[in-house]
Scaffold this motif. Structure first.
Motif, short mmCIF file in Angstrom:
data_model
loop_
_atom_site.label_atom_id
_atom_site.label_comp_id
_atom_site.label_asym_id
_atom_site.label_seq_id
_atom_site.Cartn_x
_atom_site.Cartn_y
_atom_site.Cartn_z
N TRP A 115 -72.06 49.22 -83.12
CA TRP A 115 -73.03 48.14 -83.30
C TRP A 115 -72.54 47.18 -84.36
CZ3 TRP A 115 -76.89 46.18 -80.72
CH2 TRP A 115 -77.77 45.31 -81.36
N ASN A 116 -72.59 45.90 -84.06
CA ASN A 116 -72.23 44.86 -85.01
C ASN A 116 -73.50 44.44 -85.74
OD1 ASN A 116 -71.62 42.45 -86.29
ND2 ASN A 116 -70.44 41.62 -84.60
N PRO A 117 -73.55 44.59 -87.06
CA PRO A 117 -74.77 44.23 -87.79
C PRO A 117 -75.15 42.75 -87.64
CG PRO A 117 -73.15 45.25 -89.27
CD PRO A 117 -72.52 45.16 -87.91
N LEU A 118 -74.23 41.93 -87.21
CA LEU A 118 -74.57 40.52 -86.97
C LEU A 118 -75.56 40.38 -85.80
CD1 LEU A 118 -71.03 38.91 -87.36
CD2 LEU A 118 -72.92 38.87 -89.00
N TRP A 119 -75.69 41.42 -85.00
CA TRP A 119 -76.63 41.39 -83.87
C TRP A 119 -78.02 41.84 -84.26
CZ3 TRP A 119 -72.66 44.75 -80.90
CH2 TRP A 119 -71.58 43.97 -80.48
N ASP A 120 -78.23 42.28 -85.50
CA ASP A 120 -79.54 42.81 -85.91
C ASP A 120 -80.67 41.82 -85.69
OD1 ASP A 120 -78.57 45.31 -86.64
OD2 ASP A 120 -78.38 44.79 -88.77
N THR A 121 -80.49 40.60 -86.12
CA THR A 121 -81.58 39.62 -85.99
C THR A 121 -81.88 39.35 -84.53
OG1 THR A 121 -80.98 38.62 -88.10
CG2 THR A 121 -82.34 37.30 -86.63
N LEU A 122 -80.84 39.18 -83.71
CA LEU A 122 -81.05 38.96 -82.29
C LEU A 122 -81.83 40.13 -81.68
CD1 LEU A 122 -80.51 37.33 -79.71
CD2 LEU A 122 -78.32 38.52 -79.54
N SER A 123 -81.44 41.33 -82.05
CA SER A 123 -82.13 42.51 -81.53
C SER A 123 -83.57 42.58 -82.03
CB SER A 123 -81.37 43.77 -81.94
OG SER A 123 -82.02 44.92 -81.45
N HIS A 132 -61.69 35.12 -80.42
CA HIS A 132 -62.73 36.07 -80.83
C HIS A 132 -62.54 36.51 -82.29
CE1 HIS A 132 -66.01 38.74 -80.05
NE2 HIS A 132 -65.30 39.84 -80.22
N LEU A 133 -61.38 37.04 -82.62
CA LEU A 133 -61.03 37.44 -83.99
C LEU A 133 -62.12 38.27 -84.67
CD1 LEU A 133 -59.32 34.16 -85.24
CD2 LEU A 133 -58.22 36.28 -84.48
N TYR A 134 -62.42 39.42 -84.10
CA TYR A 134 -63.44 40.30 -84.65
C TYR A 134 -62.76 41.53 -85.25
CZ TYR A 134 -67.57 43.25 -85.01
OH TYR A 134 -68.56 44.08 -85.46
N ALA A 135 -62.42 41.43 -86.53
CA ALA A 135 -61.64 42.47 -87.22
C ALA A 135 -62.30 43.85 -87.18
CB ALA A 135 -61.35 42.04 -88.65
N PRO A 136 -63.62 43.98 -87.41
CA PRO A 136 -64.20 45.33 -87.34
C PRO A 136 -64.00 45.97 -85.97
CG PRO A 136 -65.72 43.83 -88.43
CD PRO A 136 -64.61 42.99 -87.85
#
Length: 130
Positions: A22-30, A71-75
Motif C-alpha cells: 500500500w502506498n500511503p499517498l493513496w490514504d486520502t483517496l481511499s 513513473h519513478l516510484y522508488a518505494p
C-alpha cells in the motif's frame, strides 16, 4: 431520516496494507472514496491474480513499471527488487530490466538533440552574418 450505510468492504486494500504493498499517498483517496479505490486496486491486481505470468516475471515487470521515467516510484522499485531477489531472480536479470527501461529516457535526446542542432546552426549563421 437518513440511515448510516453499511461500511464499504475493501478486501484488496486491506490485503495491500497487510502485505506492505500500500502506498500511503493513496490514504486520502481511499478515505474519501473507498469504493472507487477498492475497485481500482482490485482491477489493477487482476492480471497478477490470474497467474498468467510467473511470480518472478511479475516482479521484473513491476520493477520496470516503477523504475520507468514516467513513473519513478522508488518505494515500489525497492519492494519489487526485494521480492524478486527472494524469489531467486538474479542481479543480472534485475539489472537488465533496469537497463532496458532506461531507454524510455532517450526520448529527451531524440527530441532535444535535433533542436539543439537546429539552434546551433541558426546561432552560427547569425554570428557569421554579423
Amino acid at each position: 431520516m437518513t440511515t448510516n450505510p453499511e461500511p464499504i468492504r475493501t478486501p484488496t486494500i486491506d490485503l495491500m496494507r497487510r502485505t506492505g504493498n500500500w502506498n500511503p499517498l493513496w490514504d486520502t483517496l481511499s478515505d474519501w472514496d473507498p469504493e472507487w479505490t477498492e475497485q481500482f486496486m482490485a482491477m489493477n491486481a487482476t492480471p497478477v491474480r490470474r497467474g498468467v505470468f510467473t511470480p518472478e516475471f511479475v516482479e521484473l515487470l513491476s520493477i520496470a513499471i516503477d523504475a520507468a521515467a514516467t513513473h519513478l516510484y522508488a518505494p515500489g522499485v525497492r519492494r519489487h527488487i526485494r521480492a524478486a531477489l527472494e524469489l531467486g531472480v538474479s542481479r543480472e536479470q534485475i539489472l537488465t530490466v533496469l537497463q532496458m527501461v532506461s531507454v524510455l529516457g532517450i526520448h529527451a535526446c531524440n527530441l532535444g538533440v535535433p533542436i539543439l542542432e537546429d539552434e546551433l546552426d541558426a546561432f552560427e549563421a547569425r554570428r557569421a552574418a554579423s
